[in-house]
Design a protein around this motif. Structure first.
Motif, PDB file in Angstrom:
ATOM      1  N   LEU A  39      57.681   4.440 -26.498  1.00 31.96           N
ATOM      2  CA  LEU A  39      57.222   5.050 -25.244  1.00 31.96           C
ATOM      3  C   LEU A  39      55.747   4.822 -24.949  1.00 31.96           C
ATOM      4  O   LEU A  39      55.277   5.188 -23.878  1.00 31.96           O
ATOM      5  CB  LEU A  39      57.501   6.559 -25.271  1.00 31.96           C
ATOM      6  N   ARG A  40      55.018   4.234 -25.862  1.00 31.36           N
ATOM      7  CA  ARG A  40      53.572   4.094 -25.683  1.00 31.36           C
ATOM      8  C   ARG A  40      53.238   3.226 -24.466  1.00 31.36           C
ATOM      9  O   ARG A  40      52.469   3.630 -23.599  1.00 31.36           O
ATOM     10  CB  ARG A  40      52.919   3.522 -26.933  1.00 31.36           C
ATOM     11  N   ALA A  41      53.777   2.036 -24.404  1.00 36.86           N
ATOM     12  CA  ALA A  41      53.422   1.112 -23.315  1.00 36.86           C
ATOM     13  C   ALA A  41      53.753   1.675 -21.936  1.00 36.86           C
ATOM     14  O   ALA A  41      52.904   1.641 -21.027  1.00 36.86           O
ATOM     15  CB  ALA A  41      54.082  -0.242 -23.542  1.00 36.86           C
ATOM     16  N   PRO A  42      54.962   2.212 -21.711  1.00 37.12           N
ATOM     17  CA  PRO A  42      55.241   2.748 -20.378  1.00 37.12           C
ATOM     18  C   PRO A  42      54.357   3.948 -20.016  1.00 37.12           C
ATOM     19  O   PRO A  42      53.948   4.089 -18.861  1.00 37.12           O
ATOM     20  CB  PRO A  42      56.703   3.172 -20.436  1.00 37.12           C
ATOM     21  N   LEU A  43      54.055   4.792 -20.992  1.00 38.87           N
ATOM     22  CA  LEU A  43      53.213   5.951 -20.701  1.00 38.87           C
ATOM     23  C   LEU A  43      51.762   5.549 -20.453  1.00 38.87           C
ATOM     24  O   LEU A  43      51.094   6.127 -19.601  1.00 38.87           O
ATOM     25  CB  LEU A  43      53.299   6.980 -21.833  1.00 38.87           C
TER      26      LEU A  43
END
Length: 113
Positions: free
Chosen positions: A25-29
């Protein structure tokens, strides 16, 4: 028993959110919130789940006999950690058994013709 289930769920949420927020979830957030916004969200999530874990731990019954290892395992653990420490220090000064990718015989600190 229900308090221990709450503790397990709180600890699972703490570890699970760390794993989810640091990988999938890091990149989308970051794209949506920006780097600083993501760091703030990550920090708030970590503190919230850690707080839940602390509250659940305090509510759980004390059971020292279930959590204490026998004395022999304590000594075995100490020996294993001492061996691991020696191996770690040894790995930091070079591994004489490491194969040279060029096929040359080499030894740490020794120059070969």
């Amino acid at each position: 028993m229900q308090a221990l289930i709450h503790l397990a769920l709180a600890m699972g949420s703490f570890v699970g959110t760390h794993l989810l927020l640091s990988h999938p979830l890091r990149a989308p957030l970051v794209a949506r919130l920006g780097e600083r916004g993501f760091l703030g969200f990550y920090t708030l999530t970590a503190f919230a789940t850690l707080g839940l874990t602390i509250l659940a731990f305090r509510a759980a019954p004390a059971a020292p006999l279930l959590w204490m290892a026998p004395i022999g395992l304590w000594h075995l653990g100490g020996l294993v950690m001492a061996l691991a420490g020696v191996m770690l220090v040894g790995s930091l000064i070079g591994n004489p058994a490491m194969v040279d990718p060029t096929g040359q015989m080499t030894a740490p600190g020794v120059s070969m013709p």
